[in-house]
Design an enzyme around this catalytic site. Structure first.
Site: not given
Ligand SMILES: [Zn+2]
Length: 682
Positions: A468-469, A472, A475
């Protein structure tokens, strides 16, 4: 000399942490603010006719030193704080708020921005430039540029108070989390707990010089295993009570009145700016647009999730009765019995999986995933300085060797680190007339630490958190825009979790797990039947989890839509709102709001729903990957181009449609989580 105001003479201009001293921050920031003010003054006094470049772009490029220093400071305050930094934060926050407000309330500057906004059809602007112009203009309006002087003064005062209250809220939660320990001296009280958990608890005890043999804390890696495995129901209840009563007991860390002040001030602020509520104000700049849309979105999900959740709890209750007489299932029974039932049903638990998820292997695996999807290469660089010896630093390159950015990874809990996991940046990406600045991105987690006998072995949930991290981080790292404020994770809040949540999907794919999930001792690959079981079990208690998430999102919306003068008591109000999603008995002396840091300390106010909102997006997006293979180059290139690299350069729905070829539908999510029964359609 103050290194914070100098150019960093380090590899890739990374932050020179080793020379950094706390006393540098305040003077450096004061100097940076003066420079920033000069930059603004130069825009305002420009005698040329206002246009996009001499006003909007010039404004975007101003205050960069302030940004650099405050990024470093607040990253440290979150990941490696101490009383000195906390004290500094109290001085620095008002300075930054005042600086931002000085810009936003500068009438001459606003006149220029307004003029450019009104004349925009006269200029030839790219889509990205139009987005920036619109964002800047709205930013002024939303910060009071159209207010009279008295109201502007009032707005400044409210913002100052809000900044301090948010800090105070967070300090209370951190103090309460660190203040409590559960000391255990009798071995029989530890029944059910796995060896690795006992070792960590013994280590925690010796660190504290406690006469006790085992110490448990309210930090996730200690709290969660205890609630999941400890047979002793009284002790589970005791630890739960401590956790769920953080910052709501009548002591110096009580957040009750902080919440009342926060919601009152947020409401006043919204009213001053012409909005009906804080939620309306926030949602004007979200994909979801209005509180009504958010609430009907949540109610829609609830309608599918509630019946499933009730069935799940009935099954847990029936199951628990085999082990002990339970008049009613309590909150401290859920993790314990659901883990037990899950194990029986799927014969799979964290302890079986953990040996396959050695941290170093998982990190290597996720780098391999990034390579297959986007051609990225991660190379550890020990010459780059860090703020703590635990932090690892990597250079990130394109397949052709071109430098993309710097990636910091900080994995283990420390007393000075906030709970949870997050991605942040030390600097963003931008392109100034062809001169590209690449980003410096960090992820900060609180993963299971290595012990004297075992390396760090992650739970499956921690593996998902890492993916998940990392999503990010991608991104941020793949950002490819012109203006920092429109690149990377600078997107609408209910869009920002798409890149992160979509990455979690890979952790259920055999093709992905085969890249890294090897037993840390035997080297054996995670067996195919375990992979299948992970998949099968992933929807276990999905109804209950959805109801819980929706409950928190509804609580957040309620705090920020209901008129504060009608709220007399934090606890009564919370109970009333949670009634619709409450499936278990109330616990006296506990409360969610008082430690709900997402909405009262962080930036998630009126935005908690966005986790579910983004799940709709990520489920829909991942179905697209699945259609052509999870490492399909064409799909990943579309995702990179239209989502990861595009940042906030255009409205998110447009970007999404360009990637997917259509609007997202909630059915993919309902299907994935097993909430859509065969005879139902959404
Ligand atoms: Zn998040």
């Amino acid at each position: 000399m103050n290194i914070l105001t100098e150019e960093f003479k380090t590899p890739f201009n990374t932050v020179p942490f080793e020379q950094l001293k706390n006393e540098y921050f305040l003077p450096a920031l004061n100097k940076a603010i003066l420079i920033g003010k000069d930059e603004i003054a130069a825009i305002v006094s420009n005698t040329q006719t206002p246009d996009f470049f001499n006003t909007i772009e010039a404004l975007e490029r101003s205050g960069e030193l302030v940004d650099r220093i405050s990024h470093i400071f607040f990253n440290l305050n979150a990941a490696e704080t101490n009383p000195e930094i906390q004290q500094l934060a109290k001085e620095i926050s008002p300075l930054l708020t005042a600086f931002a407000n000085d810009i936003m309330l500068d009438e001459a500057l606003f006149e220029r921005v307004k003029w450019v906004h009104e004349q925009q059809d006269e200029f030839i602007l790219t889509a990205e430039q139009k987005t920036l112009l619109d964002k800047v203009y709205k930013g002024f309006i939303r910060n009071g540029a159209n207010l009279n002087n008295n109201d502007k003064e009032q707005l400044r005062e409210i913002d100052r108070q809000l900044g301090q209250l948010a800090l105070l809220f967070g300090e209370h939660v951190l103090s309460e989390t660190n203040a409590y320990t559960l000391e255990i001296t009798q071995k029989e009280d530890l029944a059910g707990l796995p060896e690795s958990v006992l070792e960590a608890a013994a280590m925690a005890a010796s660190k504290r010089n406690k006469p006790a043999h085992w110490v448990f804390t309210l930090q996730a890696p200690s709290y969660l295993p205890f609630m999941t495995y400890a047979e002793n129901r009284q002790l589970r209840e005791k630890l739960y009570q401590a956790y769920a009563s953080r910052a709501c007991k009548p002591n110096e860390n009580d957040n009750h009145s902080v919440i009342m002040e926060l919601v009152q001030l947020r409401n006043e602020r919204a009213k001053l700016l012409g909005f009906g509520s804080h939620a309306e104000y926030v949602l004007q700049e979200r994909m979801a647009e209005t509180p009504q849309k958010v609430n009907s979105f949540l109610d829609d999900l609830l309608q599918y999730a509630l019946p499933v959740a009730r069935e799940e709890l009935a099954a847990i209750t029936a199951y628990a009765q085999q082990y002990q007489e339970l008049a009613t299932l309590q909150r401290w029974d859920i993790p314990y019995y659901s883990e037990k039932l899950k194990k029986e049903k799927y014969n799979i638990d964290d302890e079986v999986l953990k040996p396959y998820f050695k941290l170093e292997n998982v990190v290597g695996g996720i780098f391999e995933v990034a390579k297959r999807l986007y051609g990225l290469v991660f190379k550890e660089n020990n010459d780059i300085e860090t703020y703590h010896p635990d932090v690892k630093v990597y250079e990130v390159n394109e397949a052709n060797g071109q430098h993309l950015g710097i990636f910091y990874a900080d994995f283990f809990p420390r007393p000075g680190k906030r709970n949870g996991a997050w991605m942040t940046s030390f600097r963003g990406q931008k392109n100034v007339n062809g001169q590209v600045q690449r980003p410096h991105i960090a992820i900060v987690c609180n993963f299971t630490q290595p012990t004297s006998t075992k390396p760090s072995l992650l739970t499956f949930n921690e593996v998902k958190t890492l993916f998940h991290e990392f999503g990010h981080a991608l991104h941020g790292l793949l950002a490819n825009g012109t203006y920092t404020s429109l690149t990377g994770t600078n997107v609408f809040w209910d869009f920002v979790e798409l890149p992160s949540q979509v990455m979690e999907n890979w952790t259920y794919e055999k093709e992905c797990l085969d890249l890294f999930a090897r037993h840390f001792e035997t080297g054996e690959l995670l067996p195919a039947e375990l992979v299948q079981k992970i998949k099968d079990s992933s929807n276990f208690m999905a109804g209950y989890a959805t109801v819980r998430q929706v409950g928190l999102a509804r609580l957040d919306m309620a705090w920020h839509t209901v008129a504060p003068n009608t709220i007399t008591n934090v606890d009564t109000f919370e109970n009333e709102i949670l009634q619709k999603t409450e499936l278990l008995p109330q616990v006296e002396g506990t409360n969610i709001s008082c430690s709900f840091s997402h909405i009262f300390q962080g930036g998630y106010s009126s935005g908690y729903y966005s986790y579910k909102w983004a799940e709709v997006l990520d489920a829909d997006a991942f179905e697209f990957f699945q259609e052509r293979g999870v490492f399909n180059k064409e799909t990943s290139q579309l995702f990179r181009k239209h989502i990861l690299s595009a940042g906030g350069s255009e409205p998110p729905m447009q970007l999404y449609k360009r990637f997917r070829g259509k609007e997202p539908s909630p059915e993919a999510l309902l299907r994935r989580s097993g909430l859509l029964r065969p005879n139902q359609t959404s």
